[in-house]
Scaffold this motif. Structure first.
Motif, PDB file in Angstrom:
ATOM      1  N   SER A 120      87.385  49.989  69.917  1.00 44.15           N
ATOM      2  CA  SER A 120      87.465  48.642  69.335  1.00 44.15           C
ATOM      3  C   SER A 120      86.493  48.461  68.183  1.00 44.15           C
ATOM      4  O   SER A 120      86.665  47.552  67.361  1.00 44.15           O
ATOM      5  CB  SER A 120      87.201  47.588  70.419  1.00 44.15           C
ATOM      6  N   VAL A 121      85.485  49.297  68.099  1.00 42.71           N
ATOM      7  CA  VAL A 121      84.418  49.036  67.126  1.00 42.71           C
ATOM      8  C   VAL A 121      84.870  49.252  65.676  1.00 42.71           C
ATOM      9  O   VAL A 121      84.624  48.386  64.827  1.00 42.71           O
ATOM     10  CB  VAL A 121      83.145  49.831  67.483  1.00 42.71           C
ATOM     11  N   PRO A 122      85.553  50.354  65.357  1.00 37.38           N
ATOM     12  CA  PRO A 122      86.037  50.472  63.970  1.00 37.38           C
ATOM     13  C   PRO A 122      86.946  49.318  63.592  1.00 37.38           C
ATOM     14  O   PRO A 122      86.890  48.816  62.450  1.00 37.38           O
ATOM     15  CB  PRO A 122      86.812  51.801  63.974  1.00 37.38           C
ATOM     16  N   ALA A 123      87.762  48.868  64.539  1.00 36.81           N
ATOM     17  CA  ALA A 123      88.657  47.750  64.245  1.00 36.81           C
ATOM     18  C   ALA A 123      87.844  46.480  63.982  1.00 36.81           C
ATOM     19  O   ALA A 123      88.151  45.711  63.064  1.00 36.81           O
ATOM     20  CB  ALA A 123      89.629  47.540  65.394  1.00 36.81           C
ATOM     21  N   MET A 124      86.797  46.256  64.777  1.00 38.65           N
ATOM     22  CA  MET A 124      85.963  45.061  64.563  1.00 38.65           C
ATOM     23  C   MET A 124      85.194  45.160  63.250  1.00 38.65           C
ATOM     24  O   MET A 124      85.029  44.162  62.541  1.00 38.65           O
ATOM     25  CB  MET A 124      84.975  44.886  65.736  1.00 38.65           C
ATOM     26  N   VAL A 125      84.732  46.349  62.931  1.00 37.35           N
ATOM     27  CA  VAL A 125      83.987  46.528  61.673  1.00 37.35           C
ATOM     28  C   VAL A 125      84.917  46.288  60.493  1.00 37.35           C
ATOM     29  O   VAL A 125      84.564  45.585  59.540  1.00 37.35           O
ATOM     30  CB  VAL A 125      83.347  47.931  61.622  1.00 37.35           C
ATOM     31  N   ALA A 126      86.130  46.844  60.573  1.00 35.72           N
ATOM     32  CA  ALA A 126      87.094  46.618  59.490  1.00 35.72           C
ATOM     33  C   ALA A 126      87.440  45.141  59.381  1.00 35.72           C
ATOM     34  O   ALA A 126      87.692  44.633  58.289  1.00 35.72           O
ATOM     35  CB  ALA A 126      88.356  47.447  59.744  1.00 35.72           C
ATOM     36  N   ALA A 127      87.414  44.455  60.510  1.00 31.67           N
ATOM     37  CA  ALA A 127      87.739  43.027  60.529  1.00 31.67           C
ATOM     38  C   ALA A 127      86.580  42.162  60.043  1.00 31.67           C
ATOM     39  O   ALA A 127      86.721  40.951  59.904  1.00 31.67           O
ATOM     40  CB  ALA A 127      88.132  42.598  61.939  1.00 31.67           C
ATOM     41  N   ASP A 128      85.425  42.791  59.825  1.00 30.46           N
ATOM     42  CA  ASP A 128      84.215  42.059  59.443  1.00 30.46           C
ATOM     43  C   ASP A 128      83.815  41.064  60.539  1.00 30.46           C
ATOM     44  O   ASP A 128      83.396  39.934  60.263  1.00 30.46           O
ATOM     45  CB  ASP A 128      84.415  41.336  58.095  1.00 30.46           C
ATOM     46  N   ALA A 129      83.951  41.514  61.770  1.00 29.80           N
ATOM     47  CA  ALA A 129      83.598  40.667  62.912  1.00 29.80           C
ATOM     48  C   ALA A 129      82.084  40.568  63.056  1.00 29.80           C
ATOM     49  O   ALA A 129      81.341  41.443  62.618  1.00 29.80           O
ATOM     50  CB  ALA A 129      84.197  41.252  64.179  1.00 29.80           C
ATOM     51  N   THR A 130      81.677  39.475  63.684  1.00 32.86           N
ATOM     52  CA  THR A 130      80.251  39.305  64.006  1.00 32.86           C
ATOM     53  C   THR A 130      80.112  39.067  65.502  1.00 32.86           C
ATOM     54  O   THR A 130      81.105  38.813  66.186  1.00 32.86           O
ATOM     55  CB  THR A 130      79.639  38.102  63.274  1.00 32.86           C
ATOM     56  N   VAL A 131      78.888  39.199  65.983  1.00 31.41           N
ATOM     57  CA  VAL A 131      78.644  38.842  67.376  1.00 31.41           C
ATOM     58  C   VAL A 131      77.598  37.748  67.445  1.00 31.41           C
ATOM     59  O   VAL A 131      76.703  37.660  66.598  1.00 31.41           O
ATOM     60  CB  VAL A 131      78.171  40.053  68.221  1.00 31.41           C
TER      61      VAL A 131
END
Lengths: 286, 746, 159
Positions: A120-131
């Motif tokens: 899930s992490v590459p997808a979140m990084v590509a999505a510019d997600a934050t936590v």
């Protein structure tokens, strides 16, 4: 091992801050319990946060999304709106483990396990997600890419706990995709993973973020892939350039799951394929 | 029906597909497997294992473990019998290390405590001091000059002088003149192949519950393919009389050859003896991978000569197998099976059994044969491709038949290879068009099959039903086959026979459920025991009627006069005879005890289509057909199941399963996550064709079916993948990195 | 080590137990509640032999702590049959010989029931992917898939 069931995030943070030995939070538990069974890590304090308010909620945050730390992969896949706006993030999480694992595993757990191969992490990084992080000093928001620092280690400080993943608003004519390579059809850890998030103007890519997993000590945000794609209509030249940029960005290891040579080459292949999927999805968005 | 009569047609029940008698147990969770037993006062055990591939054990300090609250006993090698020799010593040495730890995962001590968690904690407190030694895990490296010696003096007299001490057994066989044979050929191809070690991968980890008291009498419950063998081995290792140890086989959650020996059972018994309490010992999955027997890895060279018309003129092979840190790699089977499907004038085969720092290999479904087929059938495929010949036509042209001299010596009795090849050629699969990036492969496979010591009792109840006791654990539905055969002979309904796996105190010795022997040998014994009971039933009827025993026949569950001359009597049903048996001579019980030797070899032909993604090296099996000779299928559904299961295991071995060792000699992938057995989404439906060419050595013509099904897949898939990728694959498993590398020209 | 007291529901029955915090739900079901239908094939969530339902969600009981069962509703293979009546899946598994050794069968039945409850008309591919976390080493999955498809068809007819 002490098992804690705090009644608020504040209590959870306080227990973690006071812990003297190894401390872990229990969101889905699919990594913590494996490590426990294998005698790799037996936490002195295990803090269960699943039942705390908001932890199990998928909710709108402005035009974006807030996904509570204990939301499972299965719950994400069942949310039609989330899946429509962030198909890459949802499919990446859905690739983690079996149906049974999906009933427990979480985005936040996948991130905090700090495996370079986490799907899930590459997808979140590509999505510019934050936590969103709760800690002794209050709450702070950090890009996903800044959480893993090396295999098995995160940038979280003592007493800090991620309470939610935040996905930004989905722009018009934009979409994401995630692909990974595994030798079987299911149940494997990614040998290479690639997340691509594209925004189009007409058929031309105007904005791109690309991320690779399992090819370096941490998940990589690869601007060179994005640069190769931006301004193109995803013709062969752009795809070849993106694949070359992906392979060039790789800094993998030889291990039981794959070789340096294999990972480097397949990173390029997946980049092309994921870009095509994201592009077609974006073209299908109004 | 005469005692020795062979019956191959007119069956009333054999060949039907009834529900298995233990079906409800297995779908409700009621069936009790190895780990499902509990006893009052039970302790739990854990084993301490070497983290080193090869190390001298300098000291073992158990004091901290013993001081932990709840710990009741610790055992080391000193707690087992001394003075064992040969295979017995090897098994004990593998169960518990002596002077040296010989592989990563080798047991060095064990502890029993009041809970499993305490036992695990205590195991971590046992301090073992090691002197780490140089190690070797690769078969070719272990044979090379300068390789670390696993154990000097382990070689037997078969080994020619001048070989490395790690070469412990040698085999050579064949006939004719291979040099002359290669001279007659129009094309000779010689290639080298490698296969990696694969684990049987049974889903149930080894588990047992042991009880051994101060009176020297013991009880052992365990999941095993052969509890009589367990009894024999454990008695030796504990230094007790075999008859004082009663072993009961639990339901068994898969074995495939891997549960034909002991690993934890003697340890649990030793801990129980020390504590006088029941001790339960259950392996974790990583222990199963690290410390139980996978199959051998191999390095093989095969050379075959062929004429333009497809006639094979000569076959030659060298087969090097590592079997872990003990003698026993099944290299003679590899050598003997390699060319067994073909009638070839000139054959020569050599085998080497090589020791390495790996766990002791254990049997895995037709041990040694699948690798042999991979090498031979790959070379045959290359010859066919180069000569422009159809691969099934060439195999038919050379196929062994009744009377052919087998590559390993004897002349074949009636066999069914030709029939499987013809059925394969006629199957729709063989002529179906291939998609893009797809290739088709075929292969034949051979296995000897086995008889072995067998003992069966069939006791009739007062109501005319039958209690059948067999000593071969039911590993895949054999109770159903036994019930069918007993019911067929007795002429009673299938549901009126109950088959029980009897413990070691109840029956005579039974060899392990291995060698595809259960339906053959226990089946033969069941038929004979039923016929024995029938003779007794007929005798009671004769006495009642006052006629000769010879004048009574058994038909449809009734005694009948053999003809008009025998007298006029109404048929006497079984239940009427058994209702009176107490007053007509006592209980009626049929027996059979023997070592049947007519197992009957079997052959299979597989067809497989594979699709290769040339950009990533990913492979998908898209269609699979198994054609195999069963002799006679007693319960066809379970025969199909054996065919499908063997094919699926072969697919795993061919594509992704392998033991991966690091430079440190440690196993890198001791979890199912990284030891990649096929999952449901990896496989297509597996089509089956049951060919029935009766085995003259069984009353119904049965041949074993469990093992032959895994012989062709490695080769058939390698041929399919090679044909799809356009490059010959010589190293299994054909994992994506290996395929991409091969596409790059190695 | 201090034990934790847990109140939960298993197959509709209210159950109390105490457990060590390190014990998994699987440990508790088997060792404390004598429900040995769920099996430990791996202990790492890779084989599915320990599959159970927790609050109507399919999970591996080896990847959940016993302590987490507090207030939950758990369903195991032992609750599948209703009295003398087997669940249709159980009937079909026997009929199709969808098991050989039977060790994976309880987990596969629980997982399959979860699928059919959610999707009464799955494709073969959907069944295969749903069951990818349930390893079977004996059957090659063929007869399992057939049994599931056949059950689904029957249940659709009946409804």
């Amino acid at each position: 091992m002490r098992y804690h069931r705090p009644t608020s995030i504040g209590d959870a943070v306080a227990i973690a801050q006071d812990a003297s030995g190894t401390c872990r939070f229990l969101a889905g538990g699919t990594d913590v319990l494996v490590q426990l069974r294998a005698d790799l890590v037996t936490p002195d304090d295990l803090i269960d946060i699943k039942h705390l308010p908001g932890m199990r909620d998928i909710s709108r945050a402005g035009d974006g999304w807030r996904i509570g730390a204990a939301v499972t992969g299965a719950e994400m896949s069942e949310n039609a709106d989330l899946k429509r706006e962030w198909p890459g993030v949802v499919e990446a999480m859905d690739l983690v483990g079996s149906t049974q694992i999906q009933g427990r595993a979480t985005l936040t757990g996948n991130l905090c396990n700090a495996s370079p191969a986490a799907d899930s992490v590459p997808a979140m990084v590509a999505a510019d997600a934050t936590v969103t992080i709760a800690g002794p000093g209050g709450e702070r928001t950090v890009p996903v890419a800044e959480i893993p620092v090396s295999p098995g280690r995160t940038s979280l400080q003592k007493g800090e706990v991620i309470t939610a993943v935040n996905l930004p608003a989905r722009a018009a004519r934009s979409a994401d995709a995630y692909l990974r390579f595994i030798p079987r059809t299911e149940m494997d850890i990614a040998v290479v993973g690639c997340g691509i998030n594209l925004t189009l103007d007409g058929d031309t890519i105007t904005h791109a973020r690309a991320s690779l997993g399992a090819v370096a000590p941490t998940v990589l945000l690869v601007d060179a892939i994005a640069d190769a794609l931006i301004g193109s209509t995803l013709g062969d030249a752009a795809l070849d350039a993106a694949a070359a940029a992906a392979s060039a960005a790789c800094n993998p290891i030889d291990d039981k799951r794959g070789t340096i040579e294999f990972r480097t080459r397949v990173a390029g292949v997946l980049t092309k394929r994921a870009a095509k999927i994201a592009y077609e999805r974006a073209r299908g968005q109004s | 029906m005469a005692f020795d009569e062979v019956k191959t047609e007119g069956f009333k029940q054999v060949g039907t597909r009834p529900r298995r008698p233990d079906g409800v147990d297995k779908v409700t969770g009621r069936a009790k497997f190895g780990a499902d037993a509990y006893a009052p006062g039970m302790l739990h055990a854990a084993i301490v294992r070497s983290p080193h591939a090869h190390a001298r054990i300098l000291s073992i300090d158990t004091s901290r473990a013993k001081a932990l609250k709840g710990v009741k006993a610790v055992v080391t090698r000193a707690d087992f019998a001394e003075g064992l020799t040969g295979d017995d010593w090897d098994v004990l040495e593998n169960v518990m290390a002596g002077d040296k730890a010989l592989y990563d995962g080798h047991a060095v001590a064990a502890v029993a405590a009041t809970s499993a968690l305490i036992a695990r904690d205590a195991a971590k407190l046992i301090e073992v001091e090691y002197e780490v030694l140089a190690h070797v895990t690769d078969v070719d490296a272990a044979m090379a000059d300068g390789a670390p010696v696993i154990r000097d003096g382990a070689a037997d007299s078969s080994v020619p002088a001048g070989l490395h001490p790690n070469v412990v057994r040698y085999h050579e066989s064949g006939h004719g003149d291979v040099h002359a044979g290669f001279g007659e050929a129009d094309l000779v191809i010689e290639e080298s192949f490698r296969t990696e070690a694969a684990h049987q991968g049974y889903i149930e980890p080894h588990a047992c519950l042991a009880q051994l008291g101060p009176d020297g009498k013991g009880e052992l419950w365990c999941c095993t393919q052969g509890h009589f063998h367990v009894q024999k081995l454990c008695a030796k290792m504990l230094g007790m009389e075999a008859s004082n140890l009663r072993v009961t086989a639990s339901e068994i959650g898969g074995g495939f050859g891997g549960k034909t020996t002991v690993f934890i059972e003697p340890v649990a018994l030793a801990l129980s003896r020390k504590t006088s309490r029941p001790v339960k010992l259950v392996m974790s999955r990583s222990e199963v991978f690290r410390a139980t027997g996978p199959t051998s890895s191999t390095s093989m060279d095969v050379k075959i000569g062929m004429k333009k018309d497809g006639t094979i003129t000569a076959c030659q092979g060298v087969f090097r197998l590592q079997g872990g840190a003990f003698p026993g790699a099944p290299m003679e089977f590899t050598a003997m099976c390699a060319f067994a499907p073909y009638d070839v004038k000139n054959v020569h085969q050599i085998g080497y059994d090589v020791m390495t720092n790996r766990p002791k290999q254990a049997a895995y479904r037709a041990p040694g044969s699948p690798m042999a087929a991979f090498a031979t059938e790959s070379v045959l495929d290359m010859l066919c491709n180069q000569l422009g010949l159809d691969p099934l036509d060439v195999r038919l042209k050379n196929a062994a038949k009744e009377g052919s001299k087998a590559s390993y010596g004897p002349r074949y009795e009636r066999i069914g290879l030709v029939e499987t090849l013809e059925a394969a050629r006629e199957h729709a699969h063989y002529s179906a068009p291939l998609g893009s990036d797809q290739g088709r492969g075929v292969s034949c496979g051979f296995w000897f099959n086995h008889g072995g010591e067998t003992s069966v009792t069939l006791a009739l109840s007062e109501d005319g039903t039958a209690a059948l006791s067999v000593g071969t654990p039911d590993i895949g539905g054999s109770r159903a086959s036994m019930c069918l055969m007993a019911a067929e002979e007795l002429g009673i309904p299938y549901d009126n026979v109950r088959t029980t796996i009897a413990d070691t105190a109840t029956l005579g010795y039974n060899e392990v459920s291995h060698g595809s022997r259960v339906t053959y040998a226990s089946g033969l014994a069941t038929i004979r025991a039923a016929r024995d009971a029938v003779q007794k039933l007929c005798a009671r009827a004769a006495a009642k009627w006052g006629i000769d025993e010879d004048a009574v026949i058994w038909e449809d569950g009734c005694a009948k006069p053999s003809g008009p001359n025998a007298g006029e009597f109404d048929p006497l049903p079984i239940a009427e005879i058994t209702a009176e048996m107490g007053s007509t001579g006592g209980p009626i019980v049929g027996h059979f005890e023997a070592t049947p030797e007519g197992a009957g070899v079997s052959f299979a032909t597989h067809i497989v289509d594979a699709e290769v993604d040339k950009e990533t090296g990913a492979t998908k099996v898209v269609r699979y057909t198994v054609v195999q000779d069963a002799g006679k299928a007693i319960h066809p559904t379970y025969v199909e199941g054996q065919y499908q299961g063997g094919a699926a295991q072969g697919i795993g071995w061919a594509l992704n399963e392998e033991y991966i060792y690091g430079d440190d000699g440690r196993l890198q992938n001791a979890v199912f996550l990284d030891y990649r057995i096929p999952v449901a989404s990896d496989l297509p439906m597996i089509d089956t064709v049951i060919v029935e060419v009766p085995n003259p050595g069984h009353p119904y013509g049965v041949r074993g079916v469990g093992e032959t099904s895994i012989c062709p897949p490695l080769a058939a898939i390698a041929n399919a993948v090679s044909n799809a990728a356009g490059v010959r694959m010589r190293h299994l498993p054909m994992s994506p990195p290996r395929i991409l590398k091969a596409l790059d020209g190695d | 080590m201090s034990m934790i007291h847990v109140s939960t529901t298993v197959n509709g029955d209210e159950v109390d137990f105490v457990c060590d915090p390190r014990e998994t739900l699987l440990d508790v079901l088997r060792d404390r509640l004598a429900l040995t239908g769920a099996k430990e094939g791996c202990g790492t969530g890779d084989c599915g032999a320990c599959s159970v339902m927790v609050d109507d969600r399919l999970v591996c009981s080896c990847l959940m702590l016993g302590a987490e069962a507090e207030g939950k509703s758990i369903a195991t293979v032992e609750g599948l049959a209703k009295g003398e009546d087997l669940h249709p899946l159980q009937e079909k598994f026997i009929e199709h010989a969808a098991l050989q050794c039977g060790i994976c069968t309880p987990g596969i039945l629980v997982a399959t029931k979860a699928l059919l409850d959610k999707n009464p008309d799955p494709t073969e591919t959907e069944v295969r992917y749903w069951l990818a976390g349930n390893l079977c080493r004996c059957t090659g999955y063929d007869k399992i898939i057939r049994a599931v498809m056949d059950t689904a068809a029957d249940l659709r007819k009946a409804s």
